[in-house]
Design a protein around this motif. Structure first.
Motif, PDB file in Angstrom:
ATOM      1  N   PRO A 224      22.187 -26.882  -1.243  1.00  0.00           N
ATOM      2  CA  PRO A 224      22.436 -26.647  -2.669  1.00  0.00           C
ATOM      3  C   PRO A 224      23.904 -26.879  -3.009  1.00  0.00           C
ATOM      4  O   PRO A 224      24.789 -26.771  -2.156  1.00  0.00           O
ATOM      5  N   GLY A 225      24.137 -27.193  -4.264  1.00  0.00           N
ATOM      6  CA  GLY A 225      25.507 -27.322  -4.751  1.00  0.00           C
ATOM      7  C   GLY A 225      25.994 -25.994  -5.302  1.00  0.00           C
ATOM      8  O   GLY A 225      25.655 -24.922  -4.774  1.00  0.00           O
ATOM      9  N   TYR A 226      26.756 -26.051  -6.390  1.00  0.00           N
ATOM     10  CA  TYR A 226      27.309 -24.855  -7.021  1.00  0.00           C
ATOM     11  C   TYR A 226      27.249 -25.027  -8.534  1.00  0.00           C
ATOM     12  O   TYR A 226      27.378 -26.141  -9.044  1.00  0.00           O
ATOM     13  N   PRO A 227      27.086 -23.939  -9.280  1.00  0.00           N
ATOM     14  CA  PRO A 227      26.953 -24.049 -10.733  1.00  0.00           C
ATOM     15  C   PRO A 227      28.318 -24.256 -11.403  1.00  0.00           C
ATOM     16  O   PRO A 227      29.349 -23.846 -10.859  1.00  0.00           O
ATOM     17  N   PRO A 228      28.331 -24.854 -12.588  1.00  0.00           N
ATOM     18  CA  PRO A 228      29.597 -24.989 -13.328  1.00  0.00           C
ATOM     19  C   PRO A 228      30.312 -23.657 -13.541  1.00  0.00           C
ATOM     20  O   PRO A 228      31.551 -23.607 -13.554  1.00  0.00           O
ATOM     21  N   ALA A 229      29.536 -22.576 -13.674  1.00  0.00           N
ATOM     22  CA  ALA A 229      30.145 -21.260 -13.895  1.00  0.00           C
ATOM     23  C   ALA A 229      31.046 -20.848 -12.744  1.00  0.00           C
ATOM     24  O   ALA A 229      31.997 -20.077 -12.936  1.00  0.00           O
ATOM     25  N   LEU A 230      30.773 -21.338 -11.530  1.00  0.00           N
ATOM     26  CA  LEU A 230      31.630 -21.006 -10.400  1.00  0.00           C
ATOM     27  C   LEU A 230      33.028 -21.583 -10.598  1.00  0.00           C
ATOM     28  O   LEU A 230      34.036 -20.884 -10.427  1.00  0.00           O
ATOM     29  N   LEU A 231      33.106 -22.864 -10.957  1.00  0.00           N
ATOM     30  CA  LEU A 231      34.421 -23.469 -11.139  1.00  0.00           C
ATOM     31  C   LEU A 231      35.129 -22.888 -12.362  1.00  0.00           C
ATOM     32  O   LEU A 231      36.363 -22.790 -12.375  1.00  0.00           O
ATOM     33  N   ASP A 232      34.359 -22.486 -13.384  1.00  0.00           N
ATOM     34  CA  ASP A 232      34.964 -21.769 -14.505  1.00  0.00           C
ATOM     35  C   ASP A 232      35.631 -20.491 -14.007  1.00  0.00           C
ATOM     36  O   ASP A 232      36.753 -20.153 -14.421  1.00  0.00           O
ATOM     37  N   ALA A 233      34.944 -19.759 -13.124  1.00  0.00           N
ATOM     38  CA  ALA A 233      35.488 -18.504 -12.595  1.00  0.00           C
ATOM     39  C   ALA A 233      36.720 -18.754 -11.729  1.00  0.00           C
ATOM     40  O   ALA A 233      37.688 -17.981 -11.766  1.00  0.00           O
ATOM     41  N   VAL A 234      36.697 -19.840 -10.942  1.00  0.00           N
ATOM     42  CA  VAL A 234      37.873 -20.183 -10.131  1.00  0.00           C
ATOM     43  C   VAL A 234      39.076 -20.440 -11.033  1.00  0.00           C
ATOM     44  O   VAL A 234      40.193 -19.969 -10.764  1.00  0.00           O
ATOM     45  N   GLU A 235      38.871 -21.171 -12.107  1.00  0.00           N
ATOM     46  CA  GLU A 235      39.974 -21.434 -13.039  1.00  0.00           C
ATOM     47  C   GLU A 235      40.485 -20.132 -13.651  1.00  0.00           C
ATOM     48  O   GLU A 235      41.704 -19.918 -13.749  1.00  0.00           O
ATOM     49  N   GLU A 236      39.575 -19.272 -14.070  1.00  0.00           N
ATOM     50  CA  GLU A 236      39.977 -18.017 -14.698  1.00  0.00           C
ATOM     51  C   GLU A 236      40.758 -17.131 -13.736  1.00  0.00           C
ATOM     52  O   GLU A 236      41.833 -16.611 -14.072  1.00  0.00           O
ATOM     53  N   LEU A 237      40.229 -16.954 -12.534  1.00  0.00           N
ATOM     54  CA  LEU A 237      40.856 -16.025 -11.591  1.00  0.00           C
ATOM     55  C   LEU A 237      42.130 -16.582 -10.973  1.00  0.00           C
ATOM     56  O   LEU A 237      43.015 -15.822 -10.570  1.00  0.00           O
ATOM     57  N   SER A 238      42.232 -17.916 -10.883  1.00  0.00           N
ATOM     58  CA  SER A 238      43.459 -18.516 -10.338  1.00  0.00           C
ATOM     59  C   SER A 238      44.527 -18.675 -11.406  1.00  0.00           C
ATOM     60  O   SER A 238      45.709 -18.867 -11.085  1.00  0.00           O
ATOM     61  N   GLY A 239      44.118 -18.620 -12.677  1.00  0.00           N
ATOM     62  CA  GLY A 239      45.079 -18.676 -13.760  1.00  0.00           C
ATOM     63  C   GLY A 239      45.562 -20.055 -14.118  1.00  0.00           C
ATOM     64  O   GLY A 239      46.623 -20.193 -14.762  1.00  0.00           O
ATOM     65  N   ARG A 240      44.799 -21.099 -13.717  1.00  0.00           N
ATOM     66  CA  ARG A 240      45.201 -22.453 -14.080  1.00  0.00           C
ATOM     67  C   ARG A 240      43.990 -23.371 -14.090  1.00  0.00           C
ATOM     68  O   ARG A 240      42.999 -23.122 -13.394  1.00  0.00           O
ATOM     69  N   PRO A 241      44.047 -24.446 -14.892  1.00  0.00           N
ATOM     70  CA  PRO A 241      42.921 -25.390 -14.915  1.00  0.00           C
ATOM     71  C   PRO A 241      42.856 -26.214 -13.633  1.00  0.00           C
ATOM     72  O   PRO A 241      43.878 -26.430 -12.961  1.00  0.00           O
ATOM     73  N   LEU A 242      41.666 -26.687 -13.326  1.00  0.00           N
ATOM     74  CA  LEU A 242      41.512 -27.562 -12.167  1.00  0.00           C
ATOM     75  C   LEU A 242      42.032 -28.967 -12.464  1.00  0.00           C
ATOM     76  O   LEU A 242      42.508 -29.655 -11.549  1.00  0.00           O
ATOM     77  N   HIS A 243      41.959 -29.386 -13.711  1.00  0.00           N
ATOM     78  CA  HIS A 243      42.405 -30.734 -14.058  1.00  0.00           C
ATOM     79  C   HIS A 243      43.890 -30.905 -13.702  1.00  0.00           C
ATOM     80  O   HIS A 243      44.744 -30.159 -14.153  1.00  0.00           O
ATOM     81  N   GLY A 244      44.167 -31.869 -12.855  1.00  0.00           N
ATOM     82  CA  GLY A 244      45.537 -32.148 -12.439  1.00  0.00           C
ATOM     83  C   GLY A 244      46.053 -31.301 -11.305  1.00  0.00           C
ATOM     84  O   GLY A 244      47.162 -31.541 -10.798  1.00  0.00           O
ATOM     85  N   ALA A 245      45.265 -30.298 -10.868  1.00  0.00           N
ATOM     86  CA  ALA A 245      45.713 -29.430  -9.774  1.00  0.00           C
ATOM     87  C   ALA A 245      45.586 -30.150  -8.439  1.00  0.00           C
ATOM     88  O   ALA A 245      44.632 -30.900  -8.215  1.00  0.00           O
ATOM     89  N   ARG A 246      46.539 -29.906  -7.564  1.00  0.00           N
ATOM     90  CA  ARG A 246      46.466 -30.432  -6.201  1.00  0.00           C
ATOM     91  C   ARG A 246      45.683 -29.434  -5.348  1.00  0.00           C
ATOM     92  O   ARG A 246      46.115 -28.310  -5.148  1.00  0.00           O
ATOM     93  N   VAL A 247      44.519 -29.879  -4.873  1.00  0.00           N
ATOM     94  CA  VAL A 247      43.566 -28.986  -4.207  1.00  0.00           C
ATOM     95  C   VAL A 247      43.299 -29.473  -2.794  1.00  0.00           C
ATOM     96  O   VAL A 247      43.086 -30.666  -2.561  1.00  0.00           O
ATOM     97  N   ALA A 248      43.296 -28.540  -1.846  1.00  0.00           N
ATOM     98  CA  ALA A 248      42.843 -28.813  -0.485  1.00  0.00           C
ATOM     99  C   ALA A 248      41.505 -28.105  -0.300  1.00  0.00           C
ATOM    100  O   ALA A 248      41.435 -26.878  -0.416  1.00  0.00           O
ATOM    101  N   ASP A 249      40.453 -28.878  -0.062  1.00  0.00           N
ATOM    102  CA  ASP A 249      39.120 -28.321   0.171  1.00  0.00           C
ATOM    103  C   ASP A 249      38.898 -28.301   1.681  1.00  0.00           C
ATOM    104  O   ASP A 249      38.668 -29.342   2.299  1.00  0.00           O
ATOM    105  N   VAL A 250      38.968 -27.118   2.269  1.00  0.00           N
ATOM    106  CA  VAL A 250      39.004 -26.970   3.724  1.00  0.00           C
ATOM    107  C   VAL A 250      37.604 -26.639   4.252  1.00  0.00           C
ATOM    108  O   VAL A 250      36.905 -25.791   3.707  1.00  0.00           O
ATOM    109  N   GLY A 251      37.242 -27.320   5.358  1.00  0.00           N
ATOM    110  CA  GLY A 251      35.876 -27.208   5.838  1.00  0.00           C
ATOM    111  C   GLY A 251      34.954 -27.871   4.837  1.00  0.00           C
ATOM    112  O   GLY A 251      33.882 -27.365   4.501  1.00  0.00           O
TER     113      GLY A 251
END
Length: 252
Positions: free
Chosen positions: A23-50
Motif C-alpha cells: 500500500p501507499g500513503y494517503p495525501p492526509a499523511l503528507l499534509d500532516a508532515v507539512e503541518e508538524l514540520s512547519g514547512r511545505p514540502l515543495h522545494g524542501a530538500r528531503v532524504a527518504d531513508v530506507g
C-alpha cells in the motif's frame, strides 16, 4: 554502508512484488508532515531513508520536494531507480547516512526506522538536518479494530509465531522513541483491492520472505487457507484494507 541485518535485506528477493502490491500513503499523511514540520514540502530538500522501491519517495517528489533516496538493498534500489530514473539513489542506511552535515530540510523513514539502531540513527539524522529541519517517521499499521483484520492477525500469529505480525508494529515503535520531543499523530485511511493483491501484499513482508516467500510450501498453504477465509468475508473478491498511519515528527 553500515551493517544491515539479513532480514532487512530480505526484501531484495521480492522487490518487484513489493513495488506492485504494497500500500501507499494517503495525501492526509503528507499534509500532516507539512503541518508538524512547519514547512511545505515543495522545494524542501528531503532524504527518504530506507526508501525501498520508492513508494514514499514518489509521493514526496510529486509534492515538489527535492528528494534523495537512501536504500541499503541493491534489489530494492534497482527497482526504485527503474521507476524513478531522474531521482538520485544512494546506497546506505540510517545508522551511517551517506549525506553531508546540515544538508536536509526533512528526513523521512517510511516503514523503515525499525530496521535502524535508534541510538545511532537519531544522532545521524540530527547531524544531517539543517537547523529547523524535521525528522518524520511513519508506519502503515492495519486497523485491528476491524473484526476481519483482528481475526487475520490471530491466524498470522499462529502461523508465524506469537511474536510475529505483518500487520505493522508502529505503536510499539512509537512507544520506544527517545532522545527528542516527537509529536505523534495517527492518520486513518483505507484502500480497496482485489483479494489476490491483498494476499500478494502479505507475502512481501519479511516474516514470510525469510521463510521462503510466496514460493515456500508453508506460505502457499497459508495463503490458500487465507483466500478461503476472506472469500467468505468479501464475496465480491474486493478487500477493503483499513490502516492507521502512525506518524511521529521531531523538529531539530
Amino acid at each position: 554502508m553500515s551493517v544491515t541485518t539479513p532480514r532487512a535485506l530480505s526484501f531484495d528477493s521480492a522487490a518487484a512484488q513489493y513495488a506492485a502490491y504494497r500500500p501507499g500513503y494517503p495525501p492526509a499523511l503528507l499534509d500532516a508532515v507539512e503541518e508538524l514540520s512547519g514547512r511545505p514540502l515543495h522545494g524542501a530538500r528531503v532524504a527518504d531513508v530506507g526508501a525501498g522501491t520508492g513508494i514514499a519517495t514518489r509521493l514526496l517528489h510529486e509534492r515538489g520536494a527535492l528528494v534523495t533516496a537512501v536504500e541499503p538493498g541493491p534489489g530494492m534500489a534497482a527497482e526504485l531507480h527503474s521507476s524513478l530514473p531522474s531521482l538520485p539513489v544512494v546506497r546506505g542506511d540510517g545508522n551511517r547516512l551517506p549525506l553531508a552535515t546540515a544538508s536536509a530540510d526533512l528526513i523521512t523513514y517510511a516503514q523503515s526506522w525499525h530496521w535502524t539502531d535508534p541510538d545511532r540513527a537519531l544522532p545521524e539524522a540530527l547531524r544531517v538536518l539543517r537547523p529547523g529541519g524535521a525528522l518524520a517517521l511513519w508506519w502503515n499499521v492495519s486497523d485491528e479494530s476491524v473484526p476481519w483484520i483482528a481475526d487475520q492477525d490471530a491466524r498470522l500469529r499462529r502461523h508465524l509465531g506469537a511474536g510475529e505480525s505483518v500487520h505493522g508494529t508502529g505503536s510499539r515503535n512509537l512507544a520506544t522513541l527517545r532522545g527528542g520531543d516527537f509529536v505523534r499523530r495517527p492518520v486513518p485511511w483505507s484502500r480497496t483491492v482485489p483479494l489476490g493483491t491483498h494476499l500478494a501484499n502479505l507475502a512481501t513482508h519479511s516474516a514470510f520472505l525469510v521463510r521462503g516467500g510466496a514460493d515456500g510450501e508453508p506460505t502457499r498453504r497459508f495463503l490458500d487457507e487465507e483466500r478461503r477465509h476472506l472469500a467468505a468475508v468479501f464475496p465480491d473478491g474486493m478487500v477493503e484494507e483499513r490502516y492507521v498511519v502512525e506518524l511521529a515528527v521531531l523538529v531539530r
